[in-house]
Design a protein around this motif. Structure first.
Motif, mmCIF file in Angstrom:
data_model
loop_
_atom_site.group_PDB
_atom_site.id
_atom_site.type_symbol
_atom_site.label_atom_id
_atom_site.label_comp_id
_atom_site.label_asym_id
_atom_site.label_seq_id
_atom_site.Cartn_x
_atom_site.Cartn_y
_atom_site.Cartn_z
ATOM 1 N N ASP A 116 17.974 -8.323 1.791
ATOM 2 C CA ASP A 116 18.019 -6.987 1.190
ATOM 3 C C ASP A 116 17.296 -6.946 -0.157
ATOM 4 O O ASP A 116 16.559 -6.004 -0.447
ATOM 5 C CB ASP A 116 19.468 -6.528 1.006
ATOM 6 C CG ASP A 116 20.162 -6.291 2.342
ATOM 7 O OD1 ASP A 116 19.443 -6.055 3.333
ATOM 8 O OD2 ASP A 116 21.406 -6.357 2.385
ATOM 9 N N GLY A 117 17.499 -7.954 -0.983
ATOM 10 C CA GLY A 117 16.823 -7.993 -2.281
ATOM 11 C C GLY A 117 15.319 -8.133 -2.134
ATOM 12 O O GLY A 117 14.541 -7.505 -2.861
ATOM 13 N N ILE A 118 14.913 -8.936 -1.183
ATOM 14 C CA ILE A 118 13.475 -9.111 -0.940
ATOM 15 C C ILE A 118 12.872 -7.843 -0.359
ATOM 16 O O ILE A 118 11.759 -7.454 -0.722
ATOM 17 C CB ILE A 118 13.245 -10.329 -0.029
ATOM 18 C CG1 ILE A 118 13.695 -11.595 -0.751
ATOM 19 C CG2 ILE A 118 11.791 -10.437 0.383
ATOM 20 C CD1 ILE A 118 13.680 -12.832 0.100
ATOM 21 N N GLN A 119 13.610 -7.171 0.531
ATOM 22 C CA GLN A 119 13.109 -5.925 1.118
ATOM 23 C C GLN A 119 12.933 -4.854 0.041
ATOM 24 O O GLN A 119 11.966 -4.095 0.067
ATOM 25 C CB GLN A 119 14.063 -5.440 2.213
ATOM 26 C CG GLN A 119 13.565 -4.225 2.950
ATOM 27 C CD GLN A 119 12.282 -4.484 3.716
ATOM 28 O OE1 GLN A 119 12.055 -5.562 4.230
ATOM 29 N NE2 GLN A 119 11.432 -3.489 3.771
ATOM 30 N N THR A 120 13.832 -4.798 -0.920
ATOM 31 C CA THR A 120 13.704 -3.841 -2.027
ATOM 32 C C THR A 120 12.442 -4.120 -2.843
ATOM 33 O O THR A 120 11.709 -3.200 -3.201
ATOM 34 C CB THR A 120 14.946 -3.918 -2.927
ATOM 35 O OG1 THR A 120 16.104 -3.713 -2.140
ATOM 36 C CG2 THR A 120 14.886 -2.883 -4.022
ATOM 37 N N GLN A 121 12.187 -5.392 -3.124
ATOM 38 C CA GLN A 121 10.980 -5.753 -3.867
ATOM 39 C C GLN A 121 9.724 -5.460 -3.059
ATOM 40 O O GLN A 121 8.714 -5.002 -3.615
ATOM 41 C CB GLN A 121 11.028 -7.232 -4.246
ATOM 42 C CG GLN A 121 12.069 -7.554 -5.279
ATOM 43 C CD GLN A 121 12.163 -9.045 -5.543
ATOM 44 O OE1 GLN A 121 11.557 -9.857 -4.859
ATOM 45 N NE2 GLN A 121 12.937 -9.409 -6.566
ATOM 46 N N LEU A 122 9.762 -5.698 -1.757
ATOM 47 C CA LEU A 122 8.606 -5.398 -0.906
ATOM 48 C C LEU A 122 8.335 -3.901 -0.846
ATOM 49 O O LEU A 122 7.175 -3.475 -0.834
ATOM 50 C CB LEU A 122 8.817 -5.952 0.506
ATOM 51 C CG LEU A 122 8.653 -7.448 0.662
ATOM 52 C CD1 LEU A 122 9.001 -7.874 2.074
ATOM 53 C CD2 LEU A 122 7.249 -7.880 0.301
ATOM 54 N N ASN A 123 9.383 -3.105 -0.812
ATOM 55 C CA ASN A 123 9.198 -1.646 -0.814
ATOM 56 C C ASN A 123 8.555 -1.191 -2.119
ATOM 57 O O ASN A 123 7.696 -0.299 -2.119
ATOM 58 C CB ASN A 123 10.532 -0.944 -0.602
ATOM 59 C CG ASN A 123 11.030 -1.080 0.820
ATOM 60 O OD1 ASN A 123 10.264 -1.367 1.740
ATOM 61 N ND2 ASN A 123 12.328 -0.891 1.003
ATOM 62 N N GLU A 124 8.966 -1.776 -3.235
ATOM 63 C CA GLU A 124 8.369 -1.428 -4.532
ATOM 64 C C GLU A 124 6.897 -1.840 -4.582
ATOM 65 O O GLU A 124 6.044 -1.095 -5.052
ATOM 66 C CB GLU A 124 9.157 -2.099 -5.653
ATOM 67 C CG GLU A 124 8.755 -1.658 -7.035
ATOM 68 C CD GLU A 124 9.080 -0.207 -7.302
ATOM 69 O OE1 GLU A 124 8.333 0.407 -8.086
ATOM 70 O OE2 GLU A 124 10.048 0.322 -6.753
ATOM 71 N N LEU A 125 6.595 -3.035 -4.082
ATOM 72 C CA LEU A 125 5.199 -3.478 -4.034
ATOM 73 C C LEU A 125 4.368 -2.609 -3.103
ATOM 74 O O LEU A 125 3.197 -2.343 -3.370
ATOM 75 C CB LEU A 125 5.123 -4.944 -3.595
ATOM 76 C CG LEU A 125 5.538 -5.969 -4.635
ATOM 77 C CD1 LEU A 125 5.539 -7.357 -4.029
ATOM 78 C CD2 LEU A 125 4.624 -5.920 -5.836
ATOM 79 N N ASP A 126 4.969 -2.140 -2.011
ATOM 80 C CA ASP A 126 4.259 -1.258 -1.086
ATOM 81 C C ASP A 126 3.898 0.066 -1.754
ATOM 82 O O ASP A 126 2.810 0.600 -1.555
ATOM 83 C CB ASP A 126 5.107 -1.013 0.157
ATOM 84 C CG ASP A 126 4.359 -0.267 1.224
ATOM 85 O OD1 ASP A 126 3.177 -0.618 1.492
ATOM 86 O OD2 ASP A 126 4.930 0.691 1.807
#
Length: 84
Positions: free
Chosen positions: A15-25
């Motif tokens: 979940d934490g990594i997915q949040t960071q990936l969404n921000e990078l996207d």
């Protein structure tokens, strides 16, 4: 906590990594939108999607007018001095 380890299974919470990936996207999409003048930017106010396009038109018109005045001034000087 990234992972919960048990004797038989190792589970990872992404979940934490997915949040960071969404921000990078979002950031990557914003960088790609900077290449297109009609695309909205990340920090742009609503309704300003064509601001870069309109600024480009005004800038090019200004430079065109300045170059036109310079060329016409040089032609006027050549007509007065050279007698063309």
């Amino acid at each position: 906590m990234i992972a919960e380890e048990r004797e038989d299974v190792v589970e990872y919470s992404l979940d934490g990594i997915q949040t960071q990936l969404n921000e990078l996207d979002k950031i990557v999409t914003d960088m790609m939108n900077q290449l297109e003048p009609n695309a909205p930017l990340l920090n742009m106010f609503p309704g300003r999607e064509k601001a870069s396009y309109n600024a480009g038109i005004v800038t090019n018109a200004f430079y065109g007018a300045v170059l036109g005045f310079i060329v016409s001034f040089l032609l006027l000087v050549l007509l007065k001095i050279g007698g063309i």
